[in-house]
Design an enzyme around this catalytic site. Structure first.
Site, PDB file in Angstrom:
ATOM      1  N   TRP A 190      48.039  47.497  38.020  1.00  0.00           N
ATOM      2  CA  TRP A 190      47.163  46.329  37.896  1.00  0.00           C
ATOM      3  C   TRP A 190      46.072  46.569  36.865  1.00  0.00           C
ATOM      4  O   TRP A 190      45.692  45.653  36.121  1.00  0.00           O
ATOM      5  CB  TRP A 190      46.590  45.960  39.265  1.00  0.00           C
TER       6      TRP A 190
ATOM      7  N   ASP B   5      37.929  45.158  40.024  1.00  0.00           N
ATOM      8  CA  ASP B   5      38.966  44.490  40.798  1.00  0.00           C
ATOM      9  C   ASP B   5      39.012  45.180  42.152  1.00  0.00           C
ATOM     10  O   ASP B   5      39.441  46.325  42.266  1.00  0.00           O
ATOM     11  CB  ASP B   5      40.303  44.612  40.064  1.00  0.00           C
TER      12      ASP B   5
ATOM     13  N   LYS C 180      44.805  40.505  51.168  1.00  0.00           N
ATOM     14  CA  LYS C 180      44.839  41.814  51.826  1.00  0.00           C
ATOM     15  C   LYS C 180      43.829  41.853  52.979  1.00  0.00           C
ATOM     16  O   LYS C 180      44.204  41.917  54.132  1.00  0.00           O
ATOM     17  CB  LYS C 180      44.540  42.940  50.830  1.00  0.00           C
TER      18      LYS C 180
END
Length: 355
Positions: free
Chosen positions: A99, A166, A190
């Site tokens: 990511w 992030d 999540k």
């Protein structure tokens, strides 16, 4: 049979959140309408989004001068939206996984990108250290938790420039010194909500510094000015997020969540470290407490499919590792109970005893 949900995302949600969402699907706030069909301009939903922002600020102790936004597009859109809004000439990025690498690719569309360090050559098995963040960078970007590889940054760095993070997969797993960041973002699927909403915590004085023209929808200031209501927001995921935040507050807040998460991770890592069959894939000092990656030792690799079959028989779901790492991955997000970790550890020990 009870199921034990270790999926990496979308992932397990608390019973508190699920029960309140089910109730609201049938009748939201006594309106006689479903949360799925209510107007986002109604006073009932306006109260939801205001409460969700307030609880975000309370639970993370967010200082004055920051706004919490609820947007669409996932963290993947933020990979481009961050540099579009913040990158004037040059940005610094730390490459710690898939990511982070995707974020770097998007940032290069808007200016120079200095990758200050990377662990890619070692399949992202550690968090790089000993690098220098250039003082002339517009910002420094990190990915705090790497779901695919199982590494995590569990501290708030001190750097000479603005910092962006992030935190898609570890937000609310530890106290965060938000004052050290100018922007924190994450997909909610999540630790916050079902997929469909992205949270952005942005320092207001970080905005308005770039010279480029910004599309209205991709300008953070648009959403700050309209309180995340410039267009129709992801109504149901925001309502679910509010329920999760209420549950977190009832539990005792982020420090309690941190204790719970660290205990779950310790139980599982201890089982891995004391096993003759299983071995962790990450350097111990950089292990994630959210996503635990492990494999069979080389001489037992052929047994991986057999262990997955045993896990399935015992209701253990979602532990197959990402193809980049192989083996197994157990995601220990906030809503996962310690009981599920114990069931997984018992399965590991029984499998080892058999083989």
């Amino acid at each position: 049979m009870k199921k034990h949900n270790f999926y990496a995302g979308p992932s397990i949600m608390s019973r508190y959140t699920l029960d309140h969402c089910v109730e609201a699907i049938h009748d939201f706030a006594g309106t006689g309408l479903s949360i799925l069909e209510i107007s986002h301009r109604s006073k009932e939903f306006t109260a939801v989004i205001e409460q969700a922002e307030a609880l975000f600020k309370e639970l993370l102790d967010i200082p004055e001068g920051y706004r919490v936004l609820f947007l669409g597009g996932g963290a993947s859109l933020q990979f481009a939206m961050v540099p579009m809004n913040l990158l004037r000439t040059r940005a610094a990025y730390l490459d710690t996984g898939t990511w982070a690498n995707k974020a770097i690719k998007e940032a290069k569309l808007f200016g120079d990108v200095n990758v200050v360090a990377s662990s890619k050559a070692d399949n992202y098995t550690y968090i790089p250290k000993g690098y220098t963040v250039p003082a002339d960078a517009d910002y420094f970007h990190i990915t705090t938790n790497n779901t695919i590889y199982g590494t995590e940054i569990r501290e708030d760095y001190d750097v000479p420039v603005r910092m962006v993070a992030d935190m898609s997969s570890d937000i609310f797993s530890r106290p965060v010194d938000v004052s050290k960041y100018d922007l924190i973002y994450g997909g909610a699927q999540k630790n916050v909500s079902p997929a469909g909403v992205t949270f952005v915590i942005v320092k207001e004085d970080a905005l308005g510094k770039v010279d480029r023209d910004l599309p209205t929808m991709l300008n953070y200031q648009t959403h700050v000015d309209k309180g995340s209501m410039f267009n129709t927001p992801p109504v149901f995921p925001i309502y679910a997020a509010l329920q999760t935040l209420k549950w977190y507050k009832e539990l005792g807040g982020v420090k309690v969540l941190q204790e719970m998460d660290e205990l779950k991770a310790r139980v599982l890592y201890d089982a891995i470290d004391n096993s003759r069959l299983f071995v962790g894939t990450v350097r111990p000092e950089d292990r994630s407490i959210m996503n635990v990656c492990f494999v069979m030792k080389p001489e037992y690799k052929e047994l991986e499919a057999d262990f997955l079959a045993l896990a399935s028989e015992r209701g253990i779901m979602g532990i197959k590792g990402h193809r980049s790492v192989g083996g197994f991955r157990a995601s220990l997000y906030n809503a996962l109970p310690l009981e599920s970790v114990n069931v997984l550890v018992e399965a590991m020990r029984d499998f080892e005893a058999k083989h």
